[in-house]
Design an enzyme around this catalytic site. Structure first.
Site, PDB file in Angstrom:
ATOM      1  N   HIS A   1      -3.291 -12.612   1.139  1.00 52.95           N
ATOM      2  CA  HIS A   1      -3.513 -13.368   3.445  1.00 52.95           C
ATOM      3  C   HIS A   1      -3.724 -14.971   3.063  1.00 52.95           C
ATOM      4  CE1 HIS A   1      -3.000  -8.921   2.827  1.00 52.95           C
ATOM      5  NE2 HIS A   1      -4.996  -9.228   2.246  1.00 52.95           N
TER       6      HIS A   1
ATOM      7  N   SER B   1      -2.729  -1.760   7.171  1.00 49.45           N
ATOM      8  CA  SER B   1      -2.655  -1.433   8.459  1.00 49.45           C
ATOM      9  C   SER B   1      -3.087  -2.950   8.555  1.00 49.45           C
ATOM     10  CB  SER B   1      -4.746  -0.465   8.357  1.00 49.45           C
ATOM     11  OG  SER B   1      -5.335  -1.200   8.176  1.00 49.45           O
TER      12      SER B   1
ATOM     13  N   HIS C   1      -8.014 -10.143  -2.401  1.00 48.72           N
ATOM     14  CA  HIS C   1      -8.341  -9.513  -0.798  1.00 48.72           C
ATOM     15  C   HIS C   1      -9.260 -10.507   0.040  1.00 48.72           C
ATOM     16  CE1 HIS C   1      -7.799  -7.867   3.522  1.00 48.72           C
ATOM     17  NE2 HIS C   1      -9.579  -8.189   3.729  1.00 48.72           N
TER      18      HIS C   1
ATOM     19  N   GLY D   1      -7.019   2.879   7.980  1.00 50.09           N
ATOM     20  CA  GLY D   1      -8.741   3.281   8.987  1.00 50.09           C
ATOM     21  C   GLY D   1      -9.697   2.923   9.242  1.00 50.09           C
TER      22      GLY D   1
ATOM     23  N   HIS E   1       0.859  -1.011   0.241  1.00 49.30           N
ATOM     24  CA  HIS E   1       0.510   0.061  -0.311  1.00 49.30           C
ATOM     25  C   HIS E   1       0.990   1.256   0.038  1.00 49.30           C
ATOM     26  CE1 HIS E   1      -4.076  -2.787   0.989  1.00 49.30           C
ATOM     27  NE2 HIS E   1      -2.182  -2.832   1.459  1.00 49.30           N
TER      28      HIS E   1
ATOM     29  N   ARG F   1      -3.919 -16.016   6.563  1.00 53.90           N
ATOM     30  CA  ARG F   1      -4.817 -15.796   7.861  1.00 53.90           C
ATOM     31  C   ARG F   1      -5.237 -16.415   8.672  1.00 53.90           C
ATOM     32  NH1 ARG F   1      -7.153 -11.040   7.917  1.00 53.90           N
ATOM     33  NH2 ARG F   1      -7.010 -10.154   5.268  1.00 53.90           N
TER      34      ARG F   1
ATOM     35  N   ASP G   1       2.589  -7.361   2.326  1.00 53.02           N
ATOM     36  CA  ASP G   1       1.313  -6.173   2.914  1.00 53.02           C
ATOM     37  C   ASP G   1       1.558  -4.603   3.050  1.00 53.02           C
ATOM     38  OD1 ASP G   1      -1.283  -5.780   2.342  1.00 53.02           O
ATOM     39  OD2 ASP G   1      -1.743  -6.502   4.172  1.00 53.02           O
TER      40      ASP G   1
END
Ligand code: ZN
Length: 387
Positions: A223, A288, A194, A68, A62, A226, A284
């Site tokens: 991901h 965030s 994603h 956010g 990113h 995960r 990644d």
């Protein structure tokens, strides 16, 4: 011109001891012994006791920041070029993320051009998490065909409470647009996916593959480490011919909640017989890393780091006994091939001179070379040898 002498070269395949000559940003020769008697023109880099590898390709960063999810104060910062070079990354794929309202593709492109001027190689995805997809030109197809930096679309969110809850039909249409645009422009036209932590896992992609003519290789889900259930679904997806990507940025808390470290996931994928051509790792970076409680409420948020890519490669070798050339392939040749990045990810004559020089025992980075220029150096390695 630069001549890298006496290094143990991994292209990522093990080529043994070789000399590499670089000129005008390209690799021009890889030979047992190269001697050039032009001391004023050729800088010699002694790589004895070192491994020489391709520069790392980070397929998801990113670059303009992300996040956010905890309100405006939790938006994450932009990536600096040093963040990439200090982690041995010489090529990044820049993406938007959850927020495509206050962050834009125009800003993403401007950031990409800026990083290129600083010596990094940058490609981008158009679109973002959600439908309707944001674009620069008005359509995904036109963006990929007419804007050089765009090589695909993404990261499109599935199995996530932050996704657009796309139907398989909507996903098939999007993939078809990206695929045709890729064919017409000689690009990958890949759909970066994603994958969140919902039970649906990869079933939407499997539906699309079953119910349409879209090949499974059009999708590049990330991901996948995960959780254990998603990892197992990823192994099935890869066994059907798909690509899978593991995320290297993490936190202790995320691991405690069930994420499998990327290095461990890589080792397990190989044990499951999955071809390294179908496995990649990405950082990644600057994403965030939100942690939600059982009710979907945000309880913590950290920022992803590009340097985690190198660390996970080292962990795969040191902690999980993955052969070095395979761990290396997952962050060089595999992502470059999946994304059709031609001159990247492999040390071969004619390719861009993106190289890392690593200590042959600790695997720490000594020198980073991007497009023929030394952009990162951990110890004085440049010697003017008499040849
Ligand atoms: Zn993501």
């Amino acid at each position: 011109m630069k001549l890298i002498k006496n290094g143990h070269v991994f292209s990522p395949q093990d080529l043994g001891r070789k000399d590499i000559l670089i000129a005008a940003g390209k690799i021009v020769a890889i030979e047992e012994e190269i001697s050039i008697d032009l001391p004023d023109l050729v800088e010699i880099i002694d790589a004895s006791e070192k491994f020489v590898t391709p520069g790392f390709v980070d397929s998801l960063v990113h670059i303009t920041g992300g996040g956010g999810e905890g309100g405006y104060a939790t938006r994450t910062p932009e990536m600096n070029v040093e963040d990439a070079f200090n982690g041995g990354v010489t090529t990044v794929i820049g993406v938007l993320g959850t927020d495509a309202e206050t962050r834009s593709l125009e800003n993403l492109l401007a950031k990409a051009y800026g990083l290129e001027e600083q010596g990094l190689s940058v490609f981008c995805y158009t679109g973002s998490y959600h439908l309707p997809m944001v674009t620069v030109s008005g359509s995904i197809k036109r963006d990929i065909m007419l804007i050089e930096k765009f090589i695909g679309v993404g990261e499109v969110a599935i199995a996530d409470h932050r996704s657009s809850q796309m139907t398989p039909h909507e996903m098939a249409r999007l993939a078809s647009e990206a695929r045709v645009a890729g064919m017409l422009s000689g690009k990958a036209g890949i759909v970066s996916i994603h994958v969140g932590d919902e039970l649906a896992k990869l079933t939407k992609l499997q539906r699309v593959v079953e119910q349409s003519d879209i090949p499974i290789t059009q999708f590049y889900p990330t991901h996948i480490n995960r959780s254990v259930p998603l990892l197992n679904a990823g192994f099935d997806f890869a066994k059907q011919g798909g690509f899978i990507d593991f995320t290297t940025s993490t936190t202790e808390q995320i691991i405690e909640q069930g994420e499998v470290p990327a290095a461990q996931a890589l080792a397990q994928a190989l044990e499951n017989g999955i071809d390294i051509k179908h496995i990649t790792m990405s950082s990644d970076g600057n994403a965030s890393l939100p942690i939600f409680d059982d009710e979907g409420k945000l309880i913590d948020l950290q920022v992803g780091e590009v340097k985690s890519l190198h660390q996970s490669m080292v962990d795969a070798v040191k902690l999980y006994q993955v052969p070095f050339h395979l761990a290396l392939t997952s962050i060089t040749q595999s992502p470059a091939d999946i994304l059709s990045l031609g001159a990247k990810g492999k040390l071969t004559v004619g390719n861009d001179a993106d190289l890392n020089i690593l200590d042959n025992t600790s695997l720490s980075l000594n020198t980073v070379i991007a497009k023929g220029e030394v952009v990162g150096k951990q110890e004085p390695l440049l010697l003017s040898l008499n040849i």
